[in-house]
Motif scaffolding. Sequence first.
Motif, PDB file in Angstrom:
ATOM      1  N   GLU A  79       1.024  -1.246   0.189  1.00 51.40           N
ATOM      2  CA  GLU A  79       0.119   0.068  -0.043  1.00 51.40           C
ATOM      3  C   GLU A  79       0.990   1.330  -0.006  1.00 51.40           C
ATOM      4  O   GLU A  79       0.411   2.301  -0.382  1.00 51.40           O
ATOM      5  CB  GLU A  79      -0.914   0.069   1.192  1.00 51.40           C
ATOM      6  N   LYS A  80       2.059   1.005   0.238  1.00 48.55           N
ATOM      7  CA  LYS A  80       3.145   2.256   0.596  1.00 48.55           C
ATOM      8  C   LYS A  80       3.569   2.671  -0.792  1.00 48.55           C
ATOM      9  O   LYS A  80       3.928   3.847  -1.179  1.00 48.55           O
ATOM     10  CB  LYS A  80       4.099   1.846   1.573  1.00 48.55           C
ATOM     11  N   VAL A  81       3.518   1.874  -1.914  1.00 45.75           N
ATOM     12  CA  VAL A  81       4.200   2.257  -3.034  1.00 45.75           C
ATOM     13  C   VAL A  81       3.200   2.951  -4.018  1.00 45.75           C
ATOM     14  O   VAL A  81       3.385   3.549  -4.988  1.00 45.75           O
ATOM     15  CB  VAL A  81       4.229   0.745  -3.938  1.00 45.75           C
ATOM     16  N   GLU A  82       1.936   3.246  -3.520  1.00 49.58           N
ATOM     17  CA  GLU A  82       0.954   4.117  -4.236  1.00 49.58           C
ATOM     18  C   GLU A  82       1.361   5.443  -4.349  1.00 49.58           C
ATOM     19  O   GLU A  82       1.029   6.319  -5.493  1.00 49.58           O
ATOM     20  CB  GLU A  82      -0.422   4.317  -3.625  1.00 49.58           C
ATOM     21  N   THR A  83       2.267   5.979  -3.602  1.00 50.92           N
ATOM     22  CA  THR A  83       2.856   7.021  -3.737  1.00 50.92           C
ATOM     23  C   THR A  83       3.960   7.335  -4.810  1.00 50.92           C
ATOM     24  O   THR A  83       4.233   8.540  -5.137  1.00 50.92           O
ATOM     25  CB  THR A  83       3.409   7.907  -2.413  1.00 50.92           C
ATOM     26  N   ARG A  84       4.377   6.225  -5.294  1.00 52.18           N
ATOM     27  CA  ARG A  84       5.403   6.173  -6.214  1.00 52.18           C
ATOM     28  C   ARG A  84       5.126   6.531  -7.817  1.00 52.18           C
ATOM     29  O   ARG A  84       3.704   6.409  -8.018  1.00 52.18           O
ATOM     30  CB  ARG A  84       6.026   4.938  -6.520  1.00 52.18           C
ATOM     31  N   GLY A 143     -10.308  -5.149   0.286  1.00 56.42           N
ATOM     32  CA  GLY A 143     -10.697  -4.216   1.343  1.00 56.42           C
ATOM     33  C   GLY A 143      -9.594  -3.135   1.286  1.00 56.42           C
ATOM     34  O   GLY A 143      -9.679  -2.556   2.239  1.00 56.42           O
ATOM     35  N   SER A 144      -8.604  -3.100   0.501  1.00 55.39           N
ATOM     36  CA  SER A 144      -7.561  -2.221   0.415  1.00 55.39           C
ATOM     37  C   SER A 144      -8.172  -0.667  -0.510  1.00 55.39           C
ATOM     38  O   SER A 144      -8.328  -1.039  -1.723  1.00 55.39           O
ATOM     39  CB  SER A 144      -6.488  -2.694  -0.080  1.00 55.39           C
ATOM     40  N   LYS A 145      -8.213   0.368   0.145  1.00 57.70           N
ATOM     41  CA  LYS A 145      -8.687   1.624  -0.612  1.00 57.70           C
ATOM     42  C   LYS A 145      -7.509   2.018  -1.722  1.00 57.70           C
ATOM     43  O   LYS A 145      -7.850   2.203  -2.700  1.00 57.70           O
ATOM     44  CB  LYS A 145      -9.029   2.772   0.296  1.00 57.70           C
ATOM     45  N   PRO A 146      -6.285   2.018  -1.147  1.00 56.58           N
ATOM     46  CA  PRO A 146      -5.390   2.410  -2.138  1.00 56.58           C
ATOM     47  C   PRO A 146      -5.230   1.330  -3.303  1.00 56.58           C
ATOM     48  O   PRO A 146      -5.055   1.818  -4.405  1.00 56.58           O
ATOM     49  CB  PRO A 146      -3.749   2.055  -1.466  1.00 56.58           C
ATOM     50  N   LEU A 147      -5.316   0.150  -2.996  1.00 59.59           N
ATOM     51  CA  LEU A 147      -5.277  -0.876  -4.254  1.00 59.59           C
ATOM     52  C   LEU A 147      -6.439  -0.709  -5.279  1.00 59.59           C
ATOM     53  O   LEU A 147      -6.466  -0.812  -6.419  1.00 59.59           O
ATOM     54  CB  LEU A 147      -5.106  -2.382  -3.650  1.00 59.59           C
ATOM     55  N   PHE A 148      -7.596  -0.311  -4.686  1.00 62.23           N
ATOM     56  CA  PHE A 148      -8.793  -0.327  -5.229  1.00 62.23           C
ATOM     57  C   PHE A 148      -8.777   0.850  -6.061  1.00 62.23           C
ATOM     58  O   PHE A 148      -9.102   0.870  -7.429  1.00 62.23           O
ATOM     59  CB  PHE A 148     -10.226   0.041  -4.224  1.00 62.23           C
ATOM     60  N   LYS A 149      -8.075   1.957  -5.469  1.00 66.15           N
ATOM     61  CA  LYS A 149      -7.854   3.299  -6.377  1.00 66.15           C
ATOM     62  C   LYS A 149      -7.026   2.760  -7.676  1.00 66.15           C
ATOM     63  O   LYS A 149      -7.192   3.422  -8.477  1.00 66.15           O
ATOM     64  CB  LYS A 149      -7.497   4.303  -5.400  1.00 66.15           C
ATOM     65  N   ALA A 150      -5.960   2.374  -7.302  1.00 63.72           N
ATOM     66  CA  ALA A 150      -5.175   2.090  -8.378  1.00 63.72           C
ATOM     67  C   ALA A 150      -5.493   1.146  -9.301  1.00 63.72           C
ATOM     68  O   ALA A 150      -5.211   1.625 -10.441  1.00 63.72           O
ATOM     69  CB  ALA A 150      -3.525   1.260  -7.832  1.00 63.72           C
ATOM     70  N   LEU A 179     -18.380  -3.353  -4.127  1.00 65.89           N
ATOM     71  CA  LEU A 179     -19.198  -3.897  -3.426  1.00 65.89           C
ATOM     72  C   LEU A 179     -19.003  -3.963  -1.907  1.00 65.89           C
ATOM     73  O   LEU A 179     -19.709  -4.426  -1.034  1.00 65.89           O
ATOM     74  CB  LEU A 179     -19.611  -5.367  -3.911  1.00 65.89           C
ATOM     75  N   ASN A 180     -17.733  -3.538  -1.595  1.00 68.33           N
ATOM     76  CA  ASN A 180     -17.504  -3.471  -0.173  1.00 68.33           C
ATOM     77  C   ASN A 180     -17.019  -2.170   0.241  1.00 68.33           C
ATOM     78  O   ASN A 180     -16.740  -1.717   1.230  1.00 68.33           O
ATOM     79  CB  ASN A 180     -15.985  -4.293  -0.313  1.00 68.33           C
ATOM     80  N   GLY A 181     -17.871  -1.232  -0.623  1.00 66.43           N
ATOM     81  CA  GLY A 181     -17.747   0.310  -0.081  1.00 66.43           C
ATOM     82  C   GLY A 181     -16.699   1.146  -0.174  1.00 66.43           C
ATOM     83  O   GLY A 181     -16.780   2.140   0.333  1.00 66.43           O
ATOM     84  N   LEU A 182     -15.795   0.698  -0.802  1.00 67.61           N
ATOM     85  CA  LEU A 182     -14.520   1.427  -0.814  1.00 67.61           C
ATOM     86  C   LEU A 182     -14.561   2.634  -1.514  1.00 67.61           C
ATOM     87  O   LEU A 182     -13.597   3.550  -1.307  1.00 67.61           O
ATOM     88  CB  LEU A 182     -13.482   0.572  -1.454  1.00 67.61           C
ATOM     89  N   GLN A 183     -15.386   2.880  -2.019  1.00 65.35           N
ATOM     90  CA  GLN A 183     -15.649   4.260  -3.011  1.00 65.35           C
ATOM     91  C   GLN A 183     -16.320   5.188  -1.971  1.00 65.35           C
ATOM     92  O   GLN A 183     -16.434   6.529  -2.572  1.00 65.35           O
ATOM     93  CB  GLN A 183     -16.476   4.060  -4.456  1.00 65.35           C
ATOM     94  N   LEU A 184     -16.806   4.705  -1.243  1.00 62.13           N
ATOM     95  CA  LEU A 184     -17.731   5.738  -0.256  1.00 62.13           C
ATOM     96  C   LEU A 184     -16.720   6.652   0.792  1.00 62.13           C
ATOM     97  O   LEU A 184     -15.687   6.508   0.718  1.00 62.13           O
ATOM     98  CB  LEU A 184     -18.425   4.894   0.802  1.00 62.13           C
ATOM     99  N   GLN A 185     -17.029   7.933   0.933  1.00 60.47           N
ATOM    100  CA  GLN A 185     -16.230   8.897   1.755  1.00 60.47           C
ATOM    101  C   GLN A 185     -16.222   8.194   3.189  1.00 60.47           C
ATOM    102  O   GLN A 185     -16.921   7.340   3.681  1.00 60.47           O
ATOM    103  CB  GLN A 185     -17.091  10.151   1.646  1.00 60.47           C
ATOM    104  N   ASP A 186     -15.550   8.824   4.014  1.00 61.27           N
ATOM    105  CA  ASP A 186     -15.099   8.399   5.099  1.00 61.27           C
ATOM    106  C   ASP A 186     -16.451   8.059   6.167  1.00 61.27           C
ATOM    107  O   ASP A 186     -16.599   7.043   6.899  1.00 61.27           O
ATOM    108  CB  ASP A 186     -14.289   9.462   6.032  1.00 61.27           C
TER     109      ASP A 186
END
Length: 729
Positions: A79-84, A143-150, A179-186
């Motif tokens: 998940e830390k590689v998303e900033t690269r 269930g990883s938001k960074p992975l979902f976004k990538a 379907l796990n709600g990862l696009q929802l805001q906080d």
Amino acid sequence: MAVSFFGRRIASTRRNFLKIPKRHGYIVLLPEIGEESSEKNPLLKNDNLPEFNTITIEKCIAAIGKQTVDFEEKMKSLEKVETRKNLDVFNDWLHPIEEAYLPLETTWGIAKTLYFGNQSLMPTKCYVGIHERATRAIASKFGSKPLFKACKEALDNKDSKLTHSQKRVLTKYVLEGTLNGLQLQDKEFEMYSDDLNYIMSKIKEYKAKYESSTAVYSMTIQNKHIVEDFPENYLKSIALNPTQPYAGPWIITLKPYILQPFMEYCPDRKLRAAIWDADVTRCSNYQERSVQASVTLEELRARRIEQAKRLGFKNYAEMSMETKMAGNLENLHNTLEILRSTAFPAQEQEIASLTEFAKERDFDDTLRVWDIAFWGRKQRRNMFNCDENKWRPYFPLPTVLSGLFEHIETLFNVKIVESKKADIWHKDVWFFNIFDLNISSTVPIANFYLDPYARGAEKFRKEQDSGWISTIKSKSKVGNSTPLIALIFNFPPPVGDKPSLLSFRDVQVLFQKFGHGLQHLLTTVEYSDIAGLSFVEWDAVFICDYFMENWLYEPFILQKISKHYETNEPLPAEAIESIKRMRSHLAGYKLCKELYLSHLDLELHSSETFWVQMMKRLWPKYFVLPLEKRDVHVCNFDVIWSGNWAAAYFSKVWSEMIAADLYTAFQEIKSDKSQQKELGMRFRNTFLSLGGSYPAAEVFRKFRGRDPSPQALLDNLGLTQTAKGVKCD
């Protein structure tokens, strides 16, 4: 619907049908890792096959403990590689995830295999712990938001040079994440997570009530006249002393493999009514308060609908369609109605005929629900001059397997060869290599274990005729992994020189499970996330099961798989004809029952109407017999309340319908062997090969050249002819 979609797709990857509640979240639980854990998977030999000869519970727990922690730590680090900059979502993220997942899948699969095949080596309590630990770890994949976004950004990038399979993998991650709600805001995501936790708590609450309500009931039979027509194998399963099946007493419980045969064979109507009543009132207000579940299931369905609305769907059933071949509720309901409109008038004729049959045999009352199985069995035997127990000698397991393997080899150009090199968990287990004759006759493309025989309480058992498939390894180019599964059954064991003799129902189960297994074993997809049965829509998961079963009604297949174990005589022609015709017996009634439960499930998850009114309204649309006053079967509809099939119960009917349509392609060419082989390869190159790399509807069109039709199923079951000329209400 993340509980069901997410839990089902991760925890079982469509292959494990255990109804064990799933937990969600990303908390890392540090296990007690034993000294036996090491960099090499301690459960595998140097040839990468499981070391079943030395596997212990402690080794499984230690391995799963280390691998789950490793996997979760891998997810955190990735998940830390998303900033690269210039992130490559596959090389930098998804390939490492797959490499980390595969050892975990193998350990989990080994534990699952032992749970199904040898509970002395893997008791339920130990397996549940392993299952839940693996589930929690793998939850972080989707269930990883960074992975979902990538994944979403990569999929939306029109300039990216992705292969078709890579796009499909990304589609899976995006769909699961959505379907796990990862696009929802906080704040919305927090509320959605609360929904998940609440739903899981209610599932566990219901499951505990259901299990208690089931376990508390038993009926003891002392009268030998009651059981005189019961098959010997069944008597062994209900006798207080299984070694003396005819001595009694006999204990009847609500376990499916006890309940179903009892309703067929018990001549005492009052006893049948008593067992039926105990079954349909489980978890209802007719029972003591501690096991009443009506409020629980109302709370559960209400929160599921609310959960779906948070994601922008009208209801939970609509959200369910996101992972179904049926596509949308309108198409699904229209198709189910087409089936009902033919099945219901056929049922009217069937019940009238059954009533007349019973009255001719001195039955002087009105048929009730608890009479159907008993009189149906007697009528079937009378109509088709069949005694299925007399057919057993013609279906010795070695002969059936030989014929099945030969048919698979002919259709799909493969070779199945037994090998002695693998460790096994019991002396009765066989190990086989599968060779693709298009490629090599020396290097196998897949392997499977076969554990055929019942071993009492040592083996897991649920249904009357059950078979289980445990996935140990998936196809993966990234992990250099080839498919490996275990097929586990409860067939009668050999006795002395007498081989295992199968009932026709056993043969059906064998063909179905091999069809299911072939889709995993013969996949050519390179990513495990979409290989085999992974990412195949739920209502398409059983297509290959029913496709293989359809062959059993062809005379040449029945001749190929049958031979009297003593005389070597073939199955008599009249028996073959009986098997073909038996398929249509009470087919309208049986199909209407499945259609009713499918409709009920969908409405329970799309409407907020109280279930009692819903049940009373739907019942007469599907059944000729009236709804009994004490019938509250919604309360014990466990597969949708504690299982994974909420708003998805229709899936088996849909799969059976698709399989029937596919099979008609083979019926259309009759017995032309060259065309049959060509069509077999087309089936292999589509349904067995493509896995979840294409939507099932597209795979169907690749094979059939058109969209599916429900007519083939009606024809297969003989319902078109039965209902001809009779209008449906």
